[in-house]
Design a protein around this motif. Sequence first.
Motif, PDB file in Angstrom:
ATOM      1  N   SER A   1    -115.328 -63.660  29.246  1.00  0.00           N
ATOM      2  CA  SER A   1    -115.885 -62.725  29.972  1.00  0.00           C
ATOM      3  C   SER A   1    -114.638 -61.922  30.889  1.00  0.00           C
ATOM      4  O   SER A   1    -114.703 -60.902  31.459  1.00  0.00           O
ATOM      5  N   TYR A   2    -113.782 -62.771  31.312  1.00  0.00           N
ATOM      6  CA  TYR A   2    -112.859 -62.378  32.167  1.00  0.00           C
ATOM      7  C   TYR A   2    -111.983 -61.045  31.736  1.00  0.00           C
ATOM      8  O   TYR A   2    -111.582 -60.943  30.560  1.00  0.00           O
ATOM      9  N   ARG A   3    -111.605 -60.042  32.798  1.00  0.00           N
ATOM     10  CA  ARG A   3    -110.856 -58.748  32.403  1.00  0.00           C
ATOM     11  C   ARG A   3    -109.731 -58.675  33.586  1.00  0.00           C
ATOM     12  O   ARG A   3    -110.349 -58.970  34.606  1.00  0.00           O
ATOM     13  N   ALA A   4    -108.720 -58.223  33.430  1.00  0.00           N
ATOM     14  CA  ALA A   4    -107.758 -57.502  34.340  1.00  0.00           C
ATOM     15  C   ALA A   4    -107.354 -56.515  33.720  1.00  0.00           C
ATOM     16  O   ALA A   4    -106.896 -56.133  32.727  1.00  0.00           O
ATOM     17  N   MET A   5    -107.363 -55.264  34.819  1.00  0.00           N
ATOM     18  CA  MET A   5    -106.692 -54.140  34.399  1.00  0.00           C
ATOM     19  C   MET A   5    -105.450 -53.783  35.389  1.00  0.00           C
ATOM     20  O   MET A   5    -105.604 -54.060  36.677  1.00  0.00           O
ATOM     21  N   VAL A   6    -104.343 -53.515  34.936  1.00  0.00           N
ATOM     22  CA  VAL A   6    -103.136 -53.397  35.617  1.00  0.00           C
ATOM     23  C   VAL A   6    -102.455 -51.948  35.677  1.00  0.00           C
ATOM     24  O   VAL A   6    -101.902 -51.449  34.623  1.00  0.00           O
ATOM     25  N   GLY A   7    -102.989 -51.066  36.491  1.00  0.00           N
ATOM     26  CA  GLY A   7    -102.221 -49.773  36.607  1.00  0.00           C
ATOM     27  C   GLY A   7    -100.942 -49.721  37.116  1.00  0.00           C
ATOM     28  O   GLY A   7    -100.490 -50.297  38.181  1.00  0.00           O
ATOM     29  N   VAL A   8     -99.917 -48.992  36.347  1.00  0.00           N
ATOM     30  CA  VAL A   8     -98.579 -49.069  36.989  1.00  0.00           C
ATOM     31  C   VAL A   8     -98.107 -47.476  37.111  1.00  0.00           C
ATOM     32  O   VAL A   8     -98.143 -46.856  36.317  1.00  0.00           O
ATOM     33  N   PHE A   9     -98.196 -47.131  38.490  1.00  0.00           N
ATOM     34  CA  PHE A   9     -97.915 -45.823  38.784  1.00  0.00           C
ATOM     35  C   PHE A   9     -96.650 -45.715  39.001  1.00  0.00           C
ATOM     36  O   PHE A   9     -95.741 -46.151  39.680  1.00  0.00           O
ATOM     37  N   LEU A  10     -95.931 -44.426  38.228  1.00  0.00           N
ATOM     38  CA  LEU A  10     -94.560 -44.303  38.231  1.00  0.00           C
ATOM     39  C   LEU A  10     -94.555 -42.991  38.903  1.00  0.00           C
ATOM     40  O   LEU A  10     -94.488 -41.966  38.747  1.00  0.00           O
TER      41      LEU A  10
END
Length: 452
Positions: A35-44
């Motif tokens: 069930s684990y999730r990770a979201m990784v937003g990379v802002f340019l």
Amino acid sequence: MKLTRRDFATFIAGTGAAAALGQLARTASAAPNGSYRAMVGVFLFGGNDGWNMVVPTDSRYSGYAASRGTVALAQNRLTALDGSAFALHPAMAALNPVWAEGAMNIVLNAGTLYAPLTKDLYRSRSDLRPTNLQSHSDEQAHWQGLRARSDNFDGFMGRIADRATQTATPSLISLGGSNLAVIGQRSSPLILPSTGTLSRSGYTAGSTPKNAAITAFASAAGMGTIADVTGQQITAAYTQAANANTILTASSSVDAFFVNPTTGTTLTSDVARQLLRVARLIEARGSLGHDRQTFFVTQGGYDNHSAQVNSDTSTGTHANLLGDLAMALAAFYKATKSMGMAENVTAFTMSDFGRTYRGNAQMGTDHAWGSNHLVVGGNLRPKMAHGVYPSSVLGGADDVSSEGRFVPGIAQEEYLGAIAKWHGVADGDLSYVLPNWWTWTTGGRGPLGLFA
């Protein structure tokens, strides 16, 4: 905001709109590895030129080359994406194996929208336009806060954390400072540096009156309710710092993946250092008690009004930035694979806005609107390009100027909402996390079909 049936019919009739609607499928998926999730937003930061990051290689290339002018990339130098009508910038070759593995998607012409727009609606309905387009600060706030016509005082990642289970060490972690995206209404992020460790300001090892005073206030014994609550917060912050420092300073097998794939040398760019620390924190998810993690990562330098390219347009400032980004994302993906967690982690790009399609006389580009983005993760539908590439005709059906400022075909909510749903945001919380959510879930619109 009222969008009449006539307005919506006008939108549907716009160039490429009907085709776009056909590709905006709802997302329903679950990562197969628990069930684990990770979201990784990379802002340019600065406004990435997505039109040179993702380039068409079919019959549309001739229009691309003619309209881009001074900044156009040579077709024979591009990083081909097999099975696709698109290629990446030559500097992004490190991501080619990720695409070939089916772990990268392209999102075409996404940007800030308050309501569905065409060029004609943009001109006739000022009440439907996002405010202050082409302003760095406003468009950064639009992307991070997702309110296109009102003030943004918190961010979508912070609002995700508001509705998540609170843990001793926050599961919302920024490696890129205290940006709007990570500000919640009742939750606080853990903000970590890209290098070094956390320490108490003004505190050094050893017994001194100053240190004793800091420690006494942190414990707040017998000093009243306000001091007690403040003391608890300080103590919790010290504990979080100690836990984070243990993770950041320990040796880790993920470090070995953050190397230049050609030379084998260690990656030293700031975006690579941030993503390395994200990989370490994902590795430590169990000890942190996290079944969800949300990360904010940044890379600056994309406001290239001049000298974006050299005389060899495949080199220059933009090439250097994209090369660093590609190697960092590829290394990060390999690190998640090594942990057996690639299917549970999704990284994605954001930026202020796109750049003008036409290059300027200074070998650069100016502020525009829609742009292309990348998504990386093991649970994506393989080798997908989502949305419709706009007409490259300057002043044409998709251009609200004469320089290539394209009306986005995909709203931020459709893009980021797909990732939020995959991440586990409950249906009942989507309108809290994405305040304009209901505008983008009617009339055939909905989150992009990013995931398998």
